[in-house]
Design an enzyme around this catalytic site. Structure first.
Site, PDB file in Angstrom:
ATOM      1  N   HIS A 104      -5.572 -14.257   8.855  1.00  0.00           N
ATOM      2  CA  HIS A 104      -4.705 -13.095   9.029  1.00  0.00           C
ATOM      3  C   HIS A 104      -5.445 -11.869   9.565  1.00  0.00           C
ATOM      4  O   HIS A 104      -4.947 -10.752   9.461  1.00  0.00           O
ATOM      5  CB  HIS A 104      -4.025 -12.773   7.696  1.00  0.00           C
ATOM      6  CG  HIS A 104      -3.217 -13.911   7.169  1.00  0.00           C
ATOM      7  ND1 HIS A 104      -2.068 -14.366   7.794  1.00  0.00           N
ATOM      8  CD2 HIS A 104      -3.402 -14.721   6.103  1.00  0.00           C
ATOM      9  CE1 HIS A 104      -1.570 -15.397   7.114  1.00  0.00           C
ATOM     10  NE2 HIS A 104      -2.369 -15.629   6.087  1.00  0.00           N
TER      11      HIS A 104
ATOM     12  N   ARG B  84       1.506 -10.364   6.256  1.00  0.00           N
ATOM     13  CA  ARG B  84       2.951 -10.302   6.542  1.00  0.00           C
ATOM     14  C   ARG B  84       3.273  -9.615   7.871  1.00  0.00           C
ATOM     15  O   ARG B  84       4.410  -9.595   8.309  1.00  0.00           O
ATOM     16  CB  ARG B  84       3.672  -9.621   5.371  1.00  0.00           C
ATOM     17  CG  ARG B  84       3.540 -10.474   4.092  1.00  0.00           C
ATOM     18  CD  ARG B  84       4.306  -9.902   2.948  1.00  0.00           C
ATOM     19  NE  ARG B  84       5.747  -9.872   3.217  1.00  0.00           N
ATOM     20  CZ  ARG B  84       6.634  -9.360   2.384  1.00  0.00           C
ATOM     21  NH1 ARG B  84       6.243  -8.822   1.246  1.00  0.00           N
ATOM     22  NH2 ARG B  84       7.915  -9.365   2.673  1.00  0.00           N
TER      23      ARG B  84
ATOM     24  N   ARG C  30      22.035  18.456  -1.109  1.00  0.00           N
ATOM     25  CA  ARG C  30      21.933  17.009  -1.327  1.00  0.00           C
ATOM     26  C   ARG C  30      22.547  16.639  -2.667  1.00  0.00           C
ATOM     27  O   ARG C  30      22.011  16.988  -3.712  1.00  0.00           O
ATOM     28  CB  ARG C  30      20.449  16.570  -1.289  1.00  0.00           C
ATOM     29  CG  ARG C  30      19.724  16.924   0.003  1.00  0.00           C
ATOM     30  CD  ARG C  30      20.165  16.057   1.154  1.00  0.00           C
ATOM     31  NE  ARG C  30      19.828  14.655   0.973  1.00  0.00           N
ATOM     32  CZ  ARG C  30      18.734  14.084   1.486  1.00  0.00           C
ATOM     33  NH1 ARG C  30      17.873  14.781   2.201  1.00  0.00           N
ATOM     34  NH2 ARG C  30      18.512  12.799   1.280  1.00  0.00           N
TER      35      ARG C  30
ATOM     36  N   PRO D 188       0.840  -1.214   0.000  1.00  0.00           N
ATOM     37  CA  PRO D 188       0.000   0.000   0.000  1.00  0.00           C
ATOM     38  C   PRO D 188       0.871   1.259   0.000  1.00  0.00           C
ATOM     39  O   PRO D 188       1.727   1.426   0.860  1.00  0.00           O
ATOM     40  CB  PRO D 188      -0.790  -0.096   1.307  1.00  0.00           C
ATOM     41  CG  PRO D 188      -0.553  -1.467   1.841  1.00  0.00           C
ATOM     42  CD  PRO D 188       0.686  -2.005   1.209  1.00  0.00           C
ATOM     43  N   GLU D 189       0.671   2.092  -1.009  1.00  0.00           N
ATOM     44  CA  GLU D 189       1.373   3.371  -1.085  1.00  0.00           C
ATOM     45  C   GLU D 189       0.395   4.479  -0.694  1.00  0.00           C
ATOM     46  O   GLU D 189      -0.768   4.217  -0.410  1.00  0.00           O
ATOM     47  CB  GLU D 189       1.903   3.591  -2.508  1.00  0.00           C
ATOM     48  CG  GLU D 189       2.961   2.585  -2.934  1.00  0.00           C
ATOM     49  CD  GLU D 189       4.321   2.861  -2.284  1.00  0.00           C
ATOM     50  OE1 GLU D 189       4.469   3.902  -1.623  1.00  0.00           O
ATOM     51  OE2 GLU D 189       5.214   2.018  -2.449  1.00  0.00           O
TER      52      GLU D 189
END
Ligand SMILES: [Zn+2]
Length: 277
Positions: free
Chosen positions: A91, A110, A158, A2-3
């Site tokens: 789960h 997971r 950076r 999931p983003e």
């Protein structure tokens, strides 16, 4: 995984069911997620009302007045709205049962997800932003604080590759691997370019393509909202057609040049060697 768009879609899917509702019961079946689920949640939460739901980065925040329930979907988590008394499957680690009979269930095969509780230090005022998981996060990519001037300033010192810098959650949150590759493609910026070499106009372009890429994905997620109330067990994540991501060896959709794949920071990067400079 999931983003940000999936988490935003989850937020929009859950909000009408949870907002304003009173919590009746908490069930913890397996507390061993990324961090242990606090064992006292079944005592703390019942009787509290969910005032509002928000998203910060990929955290879902359920403001319950005296504190906030923090949810994270990790690698494989999904949240669904189900009728009370729906039998739990293997789960299904965490349930929030509401007084109106609605059940919110976390499934996470997971177990990299999280369910945490933040108690406000002062009454009637949320200090969730100070939580250690949230305090050092960069701005939200879809809010005005993330603009060209900000990205220009944030990248001056950076020298790392721009792709890795925009994936750094201290710089901006929610730009995962897919969205970084896609945003850089649409901004015509080579992923390996040192961040401090980016001009202000190119920062402006990149801010816009990050916003557009995420917004398009969220819009597409809107069509999967029904999955959050389904009982078929499928999370509402969505696939879409990409311009660079996952297209190694295929022709660029702009110019026909073969899309290249490299590895940056142990993550795959895809780009067009002709379009992106
Ligand atoms: Zn190209």
């Amino acid at each position: 995984m999931p983003e940000l768009p999936e988490v935003e879609t989850t937020l929009r899917g859950l909000s009408p069911h949870l907002g304003g509702q009173k919590i009746k019961q908490v069930v913890i079946r397996n507390p061993q997620l990324r961090w242990p689920i606090p064992q006292n949640l079944p005592e703390i939460l019942p009787g509290l009302r969910i005032h509002k739901l928000e998203r910060r980065a990929k955290y879902l925040l359920l403001d319950c007045g005296s504190g906030t329930l923090i949810l994270h979907l990790g690698m494989s988590g999904s949240l669904r709205i189900l009728p009370a008394h729906t039998p739990a499957e293997k789960h299904d680690h965490f349930d929030l049962l509401l007084a109106n009979g609605t059940l919110m269930r976390l499934r996470d095969p997971r177990r990299f997800g999280a369910v945490l509780w933040h108690q406000n230090q002062t009454e009637n005022s949320s200090d969730i932003a100070q939580h250690p998981l949230l305090a050092s996060l960069g701005p939200e990519p879809l809010l005005p604080a993330f603009d060209a001037d900000y990205l220009y300033r944030a990248t001056r010192k950076r020298s790392a590759a721009i792709k890795q810098v925009i994936m750094d959650s201290h710089v901006v949150v929610g730009v995962g691997n897919i969205y970084a590759s896609e945003s850089l493609f649409h901004a015509a910026i080579r992923p390996q370019l040192a961040a401090n070499k980016l001009s202000l106009p190119r920062c402006a372009k990149l801010v816009q393509t990050i916003r557009d890429t995420l917004t398009a994905s969220i819009a597409q997620g809107g069509s999967t909202l029904r999955d959050f109330t389904g009982s078929d067990g499928k999370p509402g994540y969505f696939q879409q057609s990409y311009f660079a991501y996952g297209r190694s060896g295929e022709p660029c959709r702009n110019c026909g040049t073969t899309i290249k794949q490299i590895v940056q920071g142990q993550r795959s990067t895809f780009y067009c060697p002709r379009c992106q400079k």
